[in-house]
Motif scaffolding. Structure first.
Motif, PDB file in Angstrom:
ATOM      1  N   SER A  42      35.732  44.032  29.829  1.00 36.00           N
ATOM      2  CA  SER A  42      35.890  44.555  31.191  1.00 36.00           C
ATOM      3  C   SER A  42      36.499  43.471  32.073  1.00 36.00           C
ATOM      4  CB  SER A  42      34.527  44.989  31.744  1.00 36.00           C
ATOM      5  OG  SER A  42      34.656  45.449  33.068  1.00 36.00           O
ATOM      6  N   ASP A  43      37.747  43.676  32.452  1.00 33.50           N
ATOM      7  CA  ASP A  43      38.471  42.712  33.287  1.00 33.50           C
ATOM      8  C   ASP A  43      38.266  43.059  34.761  1.00 33.50           C
ATOM      9  OD1 ASP A  43      40.605  40.582  33.702  1.00 33.50           O
ATOM     10  OD2 ASP A  43      41.521  42.306  34.693  1.00 33.50           O
ATOM     11  N   ASP A  44      37.810  42.072  35.520  1.00 33.30           N
ATOM     12  CA  ASP A  44      37.518  42.317  36.932  1.00 33.30           C
ATOM     13  C   ASP A  44      38.613  41.724  37.824  1.00 33.30           C
ATOM     14  OD1 ASP A  44      36.123  43.246  39.115  1.00 33.30           O
ATOM     15  OD2 ASP A  44      34.787  41.516  39.222  1.00 33.30           O
ATOM     16  N   SER A  45      39.768  42.379  37.791  1.00 37.37           N
ATOM     17  CA  SER A  45      40.902  41.999  38.650  1.00 37.37           C
ATOM     18  C   SER A  45      41.331  40.552  38.451  1.00 37.37           C
ATOM     19  CB  SER A  45      40.556  42.238  40.134  1.00 37.37           C
ATOM     20  OG  SER A  45      40.220  43.568  40.368  1.00 37.37           O
ATOM     21  N   SER A  46      41.548  40.163  37.199  1.00 38.77           N
ATOM     22  CA  SER A  46      42.026  38.802  36.936  1.00 38.77           C
ATOM     23  C   SER A  46      43.357  38.561  37.629  1.00 38.77           C
ATOM     24  CB  SER A  46      42.189  38.584  35.431  1.00 38.77           C
ATOM     25  OG  SER A  46      40.936  38.522  34.791  1.00 38.77           O
ATOM     26  N   GLU A  47      43.523  37.346  38.135  1.00 37.31           N
ATOM     27  CA  GLU A  47      44.745  36.988  38.842  1.00 37.31           C
ATOM     28  C   GLU A  47      45.721  36.237  37.950  1.00 37.31           C
ATOM     29  OE1 GLU A  47      43.130  34.795  42.075  1.00 37.31           O
ATOM     30  OE2 GLU A  47      42.512  36.581  43.200  1.00 37.31           O
ATOM     31  N   ASP A  48      45.333  36.000  36.691  1.00 40.31           N
ATOM     32  CA  ASP A  48      46.244  35.374  35.742  1.00 40.31           C
ATOM     33  C   ASP A  48      46.757  36.463  34.789  1.00 40.31           C
ATOM     34  OD1 ASP A  48      44.110  35.927  34.100  1.00 40.31           O
ATOM     35  OD2 ASP A  48      43.487  33.841  33.850  1.00 40.31           O
ATOM     36  N   ASN A  49      47.226  36.089  33.622  1.00 44.79           N
ATOM     37  CA  ASN A  49      47.769  37.078  32.689  1.00 44.79           C
ATOM     38  C   ASN A  49      46.760  37.522  31.635  1.00 44.79           C
ATOM     39  OD1 ASN A  49      47.772  34.588  31.362  1.00 44.79           O
ATOM     40  ND2 ASN A  49      49.559  35.118  30.099  1.00 44.79           N
ATOM     41  N   SER A  50      45.479  37.399  31.950  1.00 42.52           N
ATOM     42  CA  SER A  50      44.431  37.782  31.000  1.00 42.52           C
ATOM     43  C   SER A  50      44.563  39.227  30.535  1.00 42.52           C
ATOM     44  CB  SER A  50      43.045  37.583  31.625  1.00 42.52           C
ATOM     45  OG  SER A  50      42.770  36.238  31.862  1.00 42.52           O
ATOM     46  N   PHE A  51      44.780  40.142  31.480  1.00 46.30           N
ATOM     47  CA  PHE A  51      44.832  41.560  31.122  1.00 46.30           C
ATOM     48  C   PHE A  51      46.005  41.871  30.208  1.00 46.30           C
ATOM     49  CE2 PHE A  51      45.440  46.152  31.894  1.00 46.30           C
ATOM     50  CZ  PHE A  51      44.141  46.574  31.613  1.00 46.30           C
ATOM     51  N   GLN A  52      47.128  41.203  30.418  1.00 43.12           N
ATOM     52  CA  GLN A  52      48.292  41.406  29.549  1.00 43.12           C
ATOM     53  C   GLN A  52      47.978  40.923  28.119  1.00 43.12           C
ATOM     54  OE1 GLN A  52      48.533  40.092  32.712  1.00 43.12           O
ATOM     55  NE2 GLN A  52      49.259  42.097  33.480  1.00 43.12           N
ATOM     56  N   ILE A  53      47.279  39.819  28.022  1.00 46.63           N
ATOM     57  CA  ILE A  53      46.877  39.312  26.707  1.00 46.63           C
ATOM     58  C   ILE A  53      45.972  40.319  26.012  1.00 46.63           C
ATOM     59  CG2 ILE A  53      45.555  37.511  25.517  1.00 46.63           C
ATOM     60  CD1 ILE A  53      46.450  35.563  27.724  1.00 46.63           C
ATOM     61  N   LEU A  54      45.047  40.886  26.771  1.00 43.78           N
ATOM     62  CA  LEU A  54      44.106  41.858  26.217  1.00 43.78           C
ATOM     63  C   LEU A  54      44.828  43.121  25.742  1.00 43.78           C
ATOM     64  CD1 LEU A  54      41.269  41.570  28.896  1.00 43.78           C
ATOM     65  CD2 LEU A  54      41.334  40.523  26.635  1.00 43.78           C
ATOM     66  N   GLN A  55      45.801  43.557  26.495  1.00 47.72           N
ATOM     67  CA  GLN A  55      46.547  44.761  26.103  1.00 47.72           C
ATOM     68  C   GLN A  55      47.252  44.567  24.769  1.00 47.72           C
ATOM     69  OE1 GLN A  55      48.799  45.158  29.865  1.00 47.72           O
ATOM     70  NE2 GLN A  55      47.890  47.193  30.115  1.00 47.72           N
ATOM     71  N   GLU A  56      47.729  43.366  24.523  1.00 43.95           N
ATOM     72  CA  GLU A  56      48.365  43.066  23.235  1.00 43.95           C
ATOM     73  C   GLU A  56      47.358  43.174  22.097  1.00 43.95           C
ATOM     74  OE1 GLU A  56      50.122  39.221  23.602  1.00 43.95           O
ATOM     75  OE2 GLU A  56      51.468  39.799  25.236  1.00 43.95           O
ATOM     76  N   PHE A  57      46.137  42.743  22.334  1.00 49.14           N
ATOM     77  CA  PHE A  57      45.092  42.828  21.306  1.00 49.14           C
ATOM     78  C   PHE A  57      44.715  44.280  21.017  1.00 49.14           C
ATOM     79  CE2 PHE A  57      44.189  38.274  21.991  1.00 49.14           C
ATOM     80  CZ  PHE A  57      43.919  37.874  20.681  1.00 49.14           C
ATOM     81  N   THR A  58      44.667  45.126  22.043  1.00 48.26           N
ATOM     82  CA  THR A  58      44.258  46.518  21.843  1.00 48.26           C
ATOM     83  C   THR A  58      45.247  47.287  20.970  1.00 48.26           C
ATOM     84  OG1 THR A  58      45.369  47.208  23.903  1.00 48.26           O
ATOM     85  CG2 THR A  58      43.035  46.613  24.046  1.00 48.26           C
ATOM     86  N   ILE A  59      46.497  46.883  21.009  1.00 50.85           N
ATOM     87  CA  ILE A  59      47.518  47.525  20.174  1.00 50.85           C
ATOM     88  C   ILE A  59      47.259  47.223  18.695  1.00 50.85           C
ATOM     89  CG2 ILE A  59      49.984  47.571  19.614  1.00 50.85           C
ATOM     90  CD1 ILE A  59      50.533  46.907  22.553  1.00 50.85           C
TER      91      ILE A  59
END
Length: 304
Positions: A42-59
Motif C-alpha cells: 500500500s503506497d501512501d502518495s510516495s513522492e519518489d518513483n516507488s510506485f513506478q517500481i512497484l508497477q513493474e513488479f506487479t507485471i
C-alpha cells in the motif's frame, strides 16, 4: 505438496518514499522458499518513483496486490494491509528490511506445530552501513507458555517481534496495529505485540533469518548525530525526552488489557510486576538519553 495446498501467508507492506531499498526488499519476499503467499503493498502518495517500481513488479508476479492512497497516514496504512489480508497467517514487512529465503517457511513450520501459538519470530540482526549488529538476546525456548512468553518480552522489550508471523484471526481480533489517543505517535508496536502474547504463546526460530534496516537510531544513537545540523540533533533530544510519556500510555493500556485477559490471577500479578519494571527501566533510559543529547548541544553552543 502442491503450492496451492500449502497455507496462504499474507505479507503486508506499507510504503512511503521507499525507492532506495524497495527492490531488494520485494525480491527477498518473492524468492521465499514458501511460495504460496500474497504480498499486499500500500503506497501512501510516495513522492519518489516507488510506485513506478512497484508497477513493474506487479507485471511480473501476480502474487502482488498493489494499492495507492492519498495521504492515508502511516498508522492507517499498517492496518489497511492487514485488512486486505486473506491468508491464515500474516507478516508486516517494512519497505527496507531483508528476509532470508527461509524466513516464511521456517516461521510457518513452527506455527503449525502448536495451535496455541499466536506469534513466531526468528533471530535477527540490525543492518547498518552494510554491517550487522545484535541488539537483543534471543530466548532459550522454542515454544513458550503464555507467561514465559510475556516474561521474555517484558524483560527484553524486543520490538522486532512486531515483524514476525501472526495468526491473522488473532491479529484482527485484537484490532490490528494498536491505536489510541496518546498525544503523539498515536500507536504502539509494544502493545500490538503485548496483546498478541496475551492471546497465545510465542514461538522462536533460532536462526538469523531477518535483517532490520537501521539508519543509526539504535546502533549509533548520538554518535552519528554529533556532526548533524542543530535542528536534527534537537529533534532527537525532544524525541528521547517525550518517550517516557509514550511508555506511560503503554503501561496504562497494558494494565487494562492484562486485567481483561484470560490469565490466572497469579499470572496477572506476575505479568503486572514485569510490566511495571519494564516501564520504569525504559522511562529512566530515555531520560538519560535526553540529558546526554542536551549535554552535546550545550558543548556545541559553548564550543567546548
Amino acid at each position: 505438496m502442491k503450492i496451492s495446498e500449502k497455507p496462504l501467508v499474507s505479507i503486508g507492506m506499507p510504503l512511503y518514499n521507499g525507492n532506495r531499498y524497495i527492490k531488494q526488499s520485494i525480491q527477498a519476499i518473492l524468492h521465499q522458499s514458501h511460495a504460496n503467499l500474497e504480498l499486499i503493498i500500500s503506497d501512501d502518495s510516495s513522492e519518489d518513483n516507488s510506485f513506478q517500481i512497484l508497477q513493474e513488479f506487479t507485471i511480473k508476479d501476480t502474487r502482488i496486490k498493489l494499492f495507492q492512497h492519498k495521504h492515508l497516514g502511516s498508522i492507517q496504512n499498517f492496518n489497511f494491509v492487514l485488512e486486505k489480508a486473506s491468508g491464515e497467517y500474516f507478516i508486516w514487512a517494512a519497505q527496507d528490511d531483508i528476509h532470508h529465503q527461509d524466513f516464511v517457511e521456517s516461521l510457518l513450520s513452527l506455527m503449525l506445530q502448536d495451535a496455541t501459538v499466536s506469534l513466531v519470530m526468528s533471530d535477527y540482526r540490525n543492518l547498518h552501513t552494510n554491517k550487522t549488529y545484535k541488539i537483543y538476546e534471543p530466548p532459550l525456548f522454542k515454544i513458550a507458555a503464555c507467561n514465559e512468553s510475556l516474561e521474555y518480552y517484558l524483560k527484553t522489550h524486543n520490538l522486532s517481534l512486531f515483524y514476525g508471523m501472526f495468526r491473522t484471526k488473532i491479529l484482527k481480533h485484537i484490532g490490528g496495529y494498536h491505536v489510541d489517543f496518546r498525544p503523539y505517535f498515536k500507536s504502539s508496536d509494544f502493545l500490538t505485540i503485548y496483546k498478541t502474547l496475551l492471546a497465545g504463546k510465542l514461538g522462536f526460530v533460532h536462526r538469523v533469518l531477518f535483517y532490520k534496516r537501521d539508519t543509526g537510531f539504535y546502533t549509533n544513537e548520538y554518535s552519528n548525530l554529533k556532526q548533524k545540523p542543530m535542528s536534527i540533533l534537537t529533534t532527537h533530544i525532544v524525541r528521547y525526552a517525550l518517550f517516557p510519556v509514550h511508555y506511560i500510555f503503554d503501561f496504562m493500556y497494558g494494565t487494562m488489557y492484562l486485567l481483561c485477559s484470560g490469565l490466572r490471577l497469579d499470572q496477572k500479578i506476575q505479568a503486572q510486576v514485569w510490566l511495571l519494571i519494564c516501564t520504569a527501566r525504559l522511562f529512566g533510559r530515555y531520560i538519560i538519553k535526553s540529558l546526554q543529547g542536551t549535554f552535546i548541544v550545550l558543548k556545541r553552543i559553548l564550543k567546548l
